[in-house]
Design a protein around this motif. Structure first.
Motif, mmCIF file in Angstrom:
data_model
loop_
_atom_site.group_PDB
_atom_site.id
_atom_site.type_symbol
_atom_site.label_atom_id
_atom_site.label_comp_id
_atom_site.label_asym_id
_atom_site.label_seq_id
_atom_site.Cartn_x
_atom_site.Cartn_y
_atom_site.Cartn_z
ATOM 1 N N LEU A 1 -10.449 -1.031 2.614
ATOM 2 C CA LEU A 1 -9.976 -2.426 2.668
ATOM 3 C C LEU A 1 -10.655 -3.285 1.601
ATOM 4 O O LEU A 1 -10.023 -4.068 0.903
ATOM 5 N N HIS A 2 -11.995 -3.092 1.484
ATOM 6 C CA HIS A 2 -12.773 -3.879 0.534
ATOM 7 C C HIS A 2 -12.205 -3.749 -0.877
ATOM 8 O O HIS A 2 -11.923 -4.731 -1.552
ATOM 9 N N THR A 3 -12.019 -2.496 -1.307
ATOM 10 C CA THR A 3 -11.514 -2.256 -2.649
ATOM 11 C C THR A 3 -10.083 -2.759 -2.791
ATOM 12 O O THR A 3 -9.692 -3.300 -3.829
ATOM 13 N N ALA A 4 -9.298 -2.540 -1.743
ATOM 14 C CA ALA A 4 -7.906 -2.955 -1.812
ATOM 15 C C ALA A 4 -7.791 -4.453 -2.042
ATOM 16 O O ALA A 4 -6.938 -4.910 -2.808
ATOM 17 N N ILE A 5 -8.684 -5.211 -1.380
ATOM 18 C CA ILE A 5 -8.652 -6.668 -1.593
ATOM 19 C C ILE A 5 -9.206 -7.001 -2.967
ATOM 20 O O ILE A 5 -8.619 -7.767 -3.730
ATOM 21 N N MET A 6 -10.327 -6.360 -3.307
ATOM 22 C CA MET A 6 -11.000 -6.661 -4.567
ATOM 23 C C MET A 6 -10.064 -6.401 -5.744
ATOM 24 O O MET A 6 -9.958 -7.214 -6.650
ATOM 25 N N LYS A 7 -9.378 -5.252 -5.698
ATOM 26 C CA LYS A 7 -8.502 -4.869 -6.805
ATOM 27 C C LYS A 7 -7.082 -5.381 -6.607
ATOM 28 O O LYS A 7 -6.221 -5.138 -7.432
ATOM 29 N N SER A 8 -6.856 -5.995 -5.439
ATOM 30 C CA SER A 8 -5.519 -6.459 -5.089
ATOM 31 C C SER A 8 -4.502 -5.328 -5.174
ATOM 32 O O SER A 8 -3.522 -5.387 -5.903
ATOM 33 N N CYS A 9 -4.765 -4.266 -4.393
ATOM 34 C CA CYS A 9 -3.924 -3.081 -4.431
ATOM 35 C C CYS A 9 -2.690 -3.281 -3.556
ATOM 36 O O CYS A 9 -2.782 -3.359 -2.341
ATOM 37 N N ASP A 10 -1.531 -3.336 -4.217
ATOM 38 C CA ASP A 10 -0.294 -3.552 -3.472
ATOM 39 C C ASP A 10 0.067 -2.331 -2.623
ATOM 40 O O ASP A 10 0.482 -2.444 -1.472
ATOM 41 N N GLY A 11 -0.126 -1.140 -3.208
ATOM 42 C CA GLY A 11 0.236 0.096 -2.503
ATOM 43 C C GLY A 11 -0.447 0.182 -1.150
ATOM 44 O O GLY A 11 0.148 0.584 -0.149
ATOM 45 N N TYR A 12 -1.725 -0.190 -1.110
ATOM 46 C CA TYR A 12 -2.488 -0.176 0.134
ATOM 47 C C TYR A 12 -1.804 -1.052 1.178
ATOM 48 O O TYR A 12 -1.599 -0.655 2.317
ATOM 49 N N PHE A 13 -1.414 -2.278 0.731
ATOM 50 C CA PHE A 13 -0.877 -3.224 1.698
ATOM 51 C C PHE A 13 0.556 -2.900 2.102
ATOM 52 O O PHE A 13 0.982 -3.259 3.189
ATOM 53 N N TYR A 14 1.316 -2.151 1.210
ATOM 54 C CA TYR A 14 2.649 -1.712 1.659
ATOM 55 C C TYR A 14 2.487 -0.836 2.896
ATOM 56 O O TYR A 14 3.190 -1.006 3.888
ATOM 57 N N ARG A 15 1.518 0.064 2.792
ATOM 58 C CA ARG A 15 1.348 1.026 3.895
ATOM 59 C C ARG A 15 0.747 0.334 5.117
ATOM 60 O O ARG A 15 1.098 0.636 6.256
ATOM 61 N N LEU A 16 -0.151 -0.608 4.828
ATOM 62 C CA LEU A 16 -0.745 -1.362 5.947
ATOM 63 C C LEU A 16 0.334 -2.126 6.695
ATOM 64 O O LEU A 16 0.398 -2.142 7.931
ATOM 65 N N GLY A 17 1.223 -2.760 5.921
ATOM 66 C CA GLY A 17 2.310 -3.528 6.535
ATOM 67 C C GLY A 17 3.208 -2.639 7.361
ATOM 68 O O GLY A 17 3.625 -3.017 8.465
ATOM 69 N N LEU A 18 3.498 -1.450 6.818
ATOM 70 C CA LEU A 18 4.362 -0.528 7.567
ATOM 71 C C LEU A 18 3.707 -0.117 8.875
ATOM 72 O O LEU A 18 4.370 0.049 9.899
ATOM 73 N N LYS A 19 2.378 0.066 8.813
ATOM 74 C CA LYS A 19 1.670 0.429 10.042
ATOM 75 C C LYS A 19 1.698 -0.705 11.065
ATOM 76 O O LYS A 19 1.811 -0.479 12.267
ATOM 77 N N MET A 20 1.579 -1.952 10.568
ATOM 78 C CA MET A 20 1.617 -3.097 11.478
ATOM 79 C C MET A 20 3.024 -3.342 11.982
ATOM 80 O O MET A 20 3.242 -3.755 13.127
ATOM 81 N N GLY A 21 3.979 -3.123 11.118
ATOM 82 C CA GLY A 21 5.370 -3.370 11.475
ATOM 83 C C GLY A 21 5.672 -4.874 11.494
ATOM 84 O O GLY A 21 4.775 -5.720 11.427
ATOM 85 N N LEU A 22 6.935 -5.159 11.605
ATOM 86 C CA LEU A 22 7.317 -6.571 11.647
ATOM 87 C C LEU A 22 6.647 -7.324 12.802
ATOM 88 O O LEU A 22 6.142 -8.428 12.609
ATOM 89 N N PRO A 23 6.582 -6.730 14.009
ATOM 90 C CA PRO A 23 5.929 -7.468 15.112
ATOM 91 C C PRO A 23 4.488 -7.816 14.783
ATOM 92 O O PRO A 23 4.020 -8.913 15.108
ATOM 93 N N GLY A 24 3.794 -6.883 14.109
ATOM 94 C CA GLY A 24 2.403 -7.153 13.750
ATOM 95 C C GLY A 24 2.303 -8.303 12.769
ATOM 96 O O GLY A 24 1.440 -9.184 12.888
ATOM 97 N N ILE A 25 3.204 -8.312 11.796
ATOM 98 C CA ILE A 25 3.170 -9.393 10.796
ATOM 99 C C ILE A 25 3.493 -10.724 11.469
ATOM 100 O O ILE A 25 2.860 -11.746 11.210
ATOM 101 N N MET A 26 4.460 -10.691 12.391
ATOM 102 C CA MET A 26 4.816 -11.930 13.082
ATOM 103 C C MET A 26 3.662 -12.429 13.950
ATOM 104 O O MET A 26 3.433 -13.639 14.069
ATOM 105 N N ARG A 27 2.925 -11.459 14.555
ATOM 106 C CA ARG A 27 1.783 -11.877 15.365
ATOM 107 C C ARG A 27 0.704 -12.517 14.482
ATOM 108 O O ARG A 27 0.066 -13.499 14.859
ATOM 109 N N MET A 28 0.542 -11.950 13.287
ATOM 110 C CA MET A 28 -0.413 -12.534 12.339
ATOM 111 C C MET A 28 -0.020 -13.981 11.991
ATOM 112 O O MET A 28 -0.858 -14.892 11.950
ATOM 113 N N VAL A 29 1.282 -14.176 11.733
ATOM 114 C CA VAL A 29 1.765 -15.509 11.389
ATOM 115 C C VAL A 29 1.439 -16.491 12.516
ATOM 116 O O VAL A 29 0.943 -17.605 12.289
#
Lengths: 424, 627
Positions: free
Chosen positions: B377-405
């Motif tokens: 996570l640290h590196t992904a944020i530091m380097k702003s790795c999009d690939g990391y967050f695509y997969r993270l988002g998929l793991k969270m799913g839309l409900p997870g993203i909505m809960r974050m919002v």
């Protein structure tokens, strides 16, 4: 004869002088609490002019009517007092116009042969008048800002305006007098023996009516249109003796008024404010209601010069001068003004009656009728027996053109009144 | 013979006319006798029929100050040329209309309209000739007071806003209350009436009730003729209360300067105290001159200027900080990271996910900016790795993203004390359906887009700053606000006393997370600037900034130039582990976040740091003199 009339005039002039002097002192005390030179120079000019007029007329026109000059003197002197009271900014200008008007009056009254010139070139005068009218339609302005554009700006001198309709009044009378004179001599204007009317009478009647309608439509000059038409009717009656023309003419006047009411905002407003001003007392009928309050507050003796509140009537110094007189001089003052015009009517028409030449008769009668009709129109408007027509009170109201032309008319009357004695 | 006859006739007719004339004058005599004697009392009574009139005395509007008491707006006297008819006699309109158009530069037609009012207005009402007279106008009027005594100068307070549109969107402006506003109960029931000046926008609008004071009245007796008979009472106006804002003028000026010098000259900079939501600076560019609305708007040029502002494609009238909705780009990764930890999608011990240089969903490959292997996570944020967050988002799913919002309150107004705040658009099946009616079903590719701050994420800068600043202070969300205090007015013993009033904001809630989770994200944000991240260029010794860059693609995705260029973001706070100040910078259409937004934010930190990092200190607060 001269020996008998001059002292009469002098006595009356002295009465006018006493009136003006007392009021100038009263005005000065009322406004400034002391005798201030600012209130006296205009009356001093006026006194000098009237004295000079008396002297000159004695010398050149000894047989004049002795009442005309005192009437002129009293009303113009009163007018100067009113301008000083109501609109002191205009006093210098009004005094200047008074000087010019009196000068013109003397010139007209003294120069010989002037009636012949007037008569001979009557169509020239008519053309000049019509051209001025057209010029006003095109170039007219209103120096006070709002309202009908009835003035022409003087060339070269800035801030000087002239109202051509004032000149038109005189030109119209001169033209009509000579025209009727001619027609009567040609015996063209008389009814046939069988009593039926000739069509020839109707032509000038309708032409005149049309001319006045033009004035009304293009210039919204309700006052001049009404005045011209009334004077014309009176002269027509005088020349022909036909009541029917008079009635027909008054009918046309009413028709024009009714059409105007439904067509022009100005006429509608004036008529409504006249018929029932109270619903709009604080708005569109503000002026007339304020005028009624002012007149009523005068009572018998008036509030005294400088002590009423006539300035609360909008534009009091021109159209509503009579209301200011009624407030500050009361019923006595307003009766005095009416008496002056009644005397003017009497002396003017008497002059007309004594003339041997019809042209002179018509001219004198025309002038007298016009001045008195104008006085009646504005006084009637101010006291709300007529709709307001927006003309000045002759000799009294602020307004240079009006004063100047009134002076010339009085000069003509003086001239005619002196002539008749010679011609007798 | 005939001639003789006619002459006799003529005398008879003249006699008839004479009788007519005397009869008409006789009618006048009767009428006058009636008016002046018989019914005189009726009219006299009507004429002295006195009415009470209330003439308003305007109340000076309260000033608006920055947090150190420096004046941002106040009311200064302006001068109108009026025609006063109460004390002077009939004005010389001929003379006035000859002079005024040239010396006072008044349109002659306008002057004639004003003069026409004289006929229908009672004398106690004065007539406005020229608003906002110049020094030259005043000198001329005073020099000609003998000639034109009716022409006078009247003083009136008018709002005076700072030059160059400084703070225009925050302060707002005042104007005459509109008829639509008057119909609303909130105004109608609080004593507003036609012609009142009211705050239209910004703080002027929000705190109008304190700023406006209460107008005074001169109660006079006026009779029917318009004469003022007596003044029976004066209620002095109660001046409006002064507003102390949370703003720091120095930071504000720095922020506006950064935006003015930015490549597109469009953008937002907000500086806020993350601990309590106090806004230190809030700049939106381009800006406008609010003085337009208090003075020039009455003129033809002013109306043209307003029309040009409305037509301007850069929308200078609109406050981008609270009304602009922008894709947040990579700054979105901060709340995503917090939410993923909180929801248990990843843990602090096991946060590694593949980058893969991008992700293949169906037949579409979405790229990452680089290839980061399998970062934590640290590196992904530091380097702003999009690939990391695509997969993270998929793991969270839309409900997870909505809960974050929901958790970061990104789908609610922040409650900032400025009017017309808009709400962000955030991912949801409904948004997809509305956004793309041809394919309304939410799919995995949509989740990928929503997880890196594109396509389905449109946030207002203020809500994004609040969300990210909360991470810096242990998750507590604050309500951004500009009011610090409404100052007291008057003497406590007097009835007209208005007590002071502090800002009383509501608690906005707390983002739930453990100290460790929070610490990890903060550390990662610190590394963005201070380790090997995307914004190391703005590292500041002795003052550790924690932040996140963002490069948001503009929808439409055409050529990367002009208005299609990416928006440049930087959202941050400092010092990283005990934040005192949070700064958001957004430069529209200017490319990489690290390139323009981050240096702009750094400039704000510099000013703050150079001032000695003081926000509330004992610095003498200047008093605005009591008026």
């Amino acid at each position: 004869m001269a020996g008998e009339r001059a002292p009469q005039e002098l006595l009356l002039l002295a009465v006018a002088l006493a009136f003006v002097a007392v009021n100038a002192v009263a005005l000065s005390l009322a406004l400034d609490g002391a005798l201030a030179i600012g209130h006296f120079w205009a009356p001093v000019f006026w006194t000098a002019l009237m004295g000079a007029s008396h002297w000159l007329l004695n010398r050149y026109q000894a047989d004049r009517d002795p009442l005309l000059l005192p009437i002129y003197a009293l009303l113009t002197g009163w007018g100067l007092l009113l301008v000083d009271r109501l609109a002191p900014n205009f006093l210098a200008r009004q005094t200047l116009w008074m000087v010019l008007a009196t000068g013109a009056m003397l010139l007209v009254a003294i120069l010989p042969r002037n009636l012949r010139i007037l008569r001979r070139y009557r169509y020239t005068w008519l053309t000049v008048g019509l051209l001025l009218l057209v010029a006003t339609l095109i170039f007219g302005v209103n120096p006070s800002g709002a309202g009908a554009a009835l003035w022409l700006r003087a060339p070269l001198v800035s801030g000087v305006y002239f109202q051509p309709s004032e000149l038109m009044k005189l030109l119209l009378i001169v033209f009509l007098a000579s025209y009727f004179d001619e027609q009567v001599q040609l015996d063209a204007l008389r009814t046939r023996r069988d009593g039926r009317t000739r069509v020839a009478f109707l032509t000038p009647l309708l032409l005149m009516w049309g001319f006045c309608i033009v004035l009304l439509v293009w210039q919204r000059d309700l006052g001049a249109a009404t005045l011209f038409f009334l004077t014309f009717l009176a002269l027509l009656y005088l020349a022909t003796g036909e009541w029917r023309y008079l009635m027909g003419g008054l009918f046309l006047l009413i028709v024009a008024g009714i059409i105007g009411y439904f067509t022009f905002g100005v006429v509608e407003l004036r008529v409504e404010a006249w018929w029932n001003p109270w619903p709009e007392a604080t708005d569109r009928a503000f002026q007339i209601v304020q005028s009624l309050y002012a007149i009523a507050s005068g009572g018998v003796l008036g509030q005294g010069i400088g002590q009423g509140s006539p300035v609360f009537i909008p534009v009091v110094h021109s159209d509503f001068a009579f209301a200011a007189i009624a407030e500050e001089w009361g019923l006595i003052g307003s009766m005095a003004v009416l008496a002056c015009f009644a005397l003017l009517a009497y002396r003017g028409l008497r002059t007309a009656a004594l003339c041997r030449r019809p042209f002179h008769s018509y001219l004198a009668a025309g002038i007298t009728i016009l001045l008195c009709a104008q006085a009646f129109l504005i006084i009637g408007g101010v006291v709300k027996i007529l709709p307001l027509t927006g003309v000045t009170l002759p000799f009294v109201s602020y307004g240079g053109s009006s004063l100047f032309m009134s002076g010339i008319m009085i000069g003509l009357l003086l001239y005619i009144s002196a002539r008749r004695a010679v011609e007798l | 013979m005939r001639f003789e006859d006619r002459t006799q006739n003529l005398s008879a007719r003249l006699g008839a006319i004479q009788i007519c004339a005397l009869a008409l004058l006789g009618i006048c005599v009767v009428r006058l006798y009636n008016l002046q004697i018989v019914h005189g009392d009726f009219y006299r009574e009507r004429a002295v029929n006195q009415r009470l009139h209330s003439l308003a005395i305007p109340a000076p509007r309260g000033a608006i100050l920055d947090r150190f008491g420096r004046v941002l707006v106040d009311s200064r006297p302006i001068y109108d040329v009026i025609l006063q008819r109460e004390t002077s006699r009939n004005p010389d309109l001929d003379g006035l209309s000859a002079h005024l158009p040239t010396v006072l530069e008044i349109d002659p037609d306008y002057l004639l309209e004003r003069f026409a009012e004289i006929k229908t207005n009672p004398a106690y009402k004065s007539i406005l000739i020229k608003e906002n007279a110049t020094v030259g106008d005043i000198a001329w009027v005073e020099a000609h007071s003998l000639e034109f005594p009716a022409l006078q100068i009247e003083q009136r307070p008018q709002r005076h806003y700072p030059k160059d549109g400084l703070l225009a969107h925050v302060l707002g402006y005042v104007g005459e209350i509109s008829s639509q506003q008057l119909e609303k109960p909130q105004y109608k029931d609080s004593g507003y009436k036609p012609g009142d000046v009211i705050g239209k926008k910004g703080l002027e609008a929000t705190y109008d009730e304190y700023l406006r004071g209460r107008e005074g009245h001169r109660t006079v007796i006026v009779d029917s003729r318009g004469r003022i008979r007596d003044v029976i009472g004066i209620i002095e106006p109660r001046p409006g209360q002064d507003l102390v804002t949370t703003l720091d003028l120095d930071l504000q000026q720095a922020a506006e300067e950064q935006l003015r010098n930015s490549p597109s000259q469009r953008g937002v900079i907000i500086a806020m105290d993350p601990n309590n939501g106090e806004i230190l600076a809030l700049a939106s560019y381009p800006t406008f001159d609010p003085n337009l609305f208090t003075g020039r708007i009455a003129t033809k040029e002013g109306r043209a200027e307003y029309a040009a502002l409305l037509r301007n494609p850069d929308t200078p009238l609109y406050n981008r900080a609270i009304q602009g909705r922008y894709p947040p780009g990579s700054t979105w990764k901060i709340p995503m990271a917090v939410a993923a930890l909180q929801q248990g999608v990843i843990t602090l011990d096991d946060s590694r996910l593949h980058c893969g240089g991008g992700i293949q969903i169906g037949n579409k490959f979405t790229r990452c900016m680089g290839n980061h292997g399998k970062p934590d996570l640290h590196t992904a944020i530091m380097k702003s790795c999009d690939g990391y967050f695509y997969r993270l988002g998929l793991k969270m799913g839309l409900p997870g993203i909505m809960r974050m919002v929901d958790e970061f309150k990104l789908n609610e107004p922040t409650g900032i004390d400025l009017p017309h705040e808009l709400v962000s658009w955030t991912p949801s099946p409904e948004f997809k359906a509305r956004f793309n009616p041809q394919a309304p079903e939410w799919t995995d590719i949509d989740t990928v887009y929503a997880s890196f701050g594109q396509v389905y994420d449109f946030v207002t800068p203020i809500s994004l700053l609040r969300a990210i600043a909360a991470v810096g202070v242990g998750g507590s969300l604050s309500t951004p606000h500009l009011l610090k205090e409404v100052r007291a007015r008057g003497n406590p013993e007097e009835e007209s006393y208005r007590p002071p009033r502090q800002y009383a904001g509501v608690e906005a809630g707390v983002v739930r997370m453990t100290k460790e989770q929070d610490g990890a994200v903060v550390k990662a944000m610190w590394s963005v600037v201070n380790e090997a991240g995307t914004a190391t260029g703005i590292r500041k010794d002795g003052f550790d900034i924690a932040g996140k860059t963002g490069t948001a693609q503009v929808v439409g995705l055409g050529k990367d130039v002009g208005r299609n260029k990416d928006h440049s973001w930087f959202v941050s706070y400092a010092p990283a582990f005990e934040p005192e100040i949070a700064v958001l910078a957004l430069i529209e259409n200017s490319g990489f976040g690290s390139r323009h937004a981050a240096p702009a934010a750094r400039a704000i930190y510099d000013v703050y740091f150079d001032k000695g990092r003081r926000l509330n200190e004992e610095q003498q607060i200047a008093q605005v003199p009591n008026r």
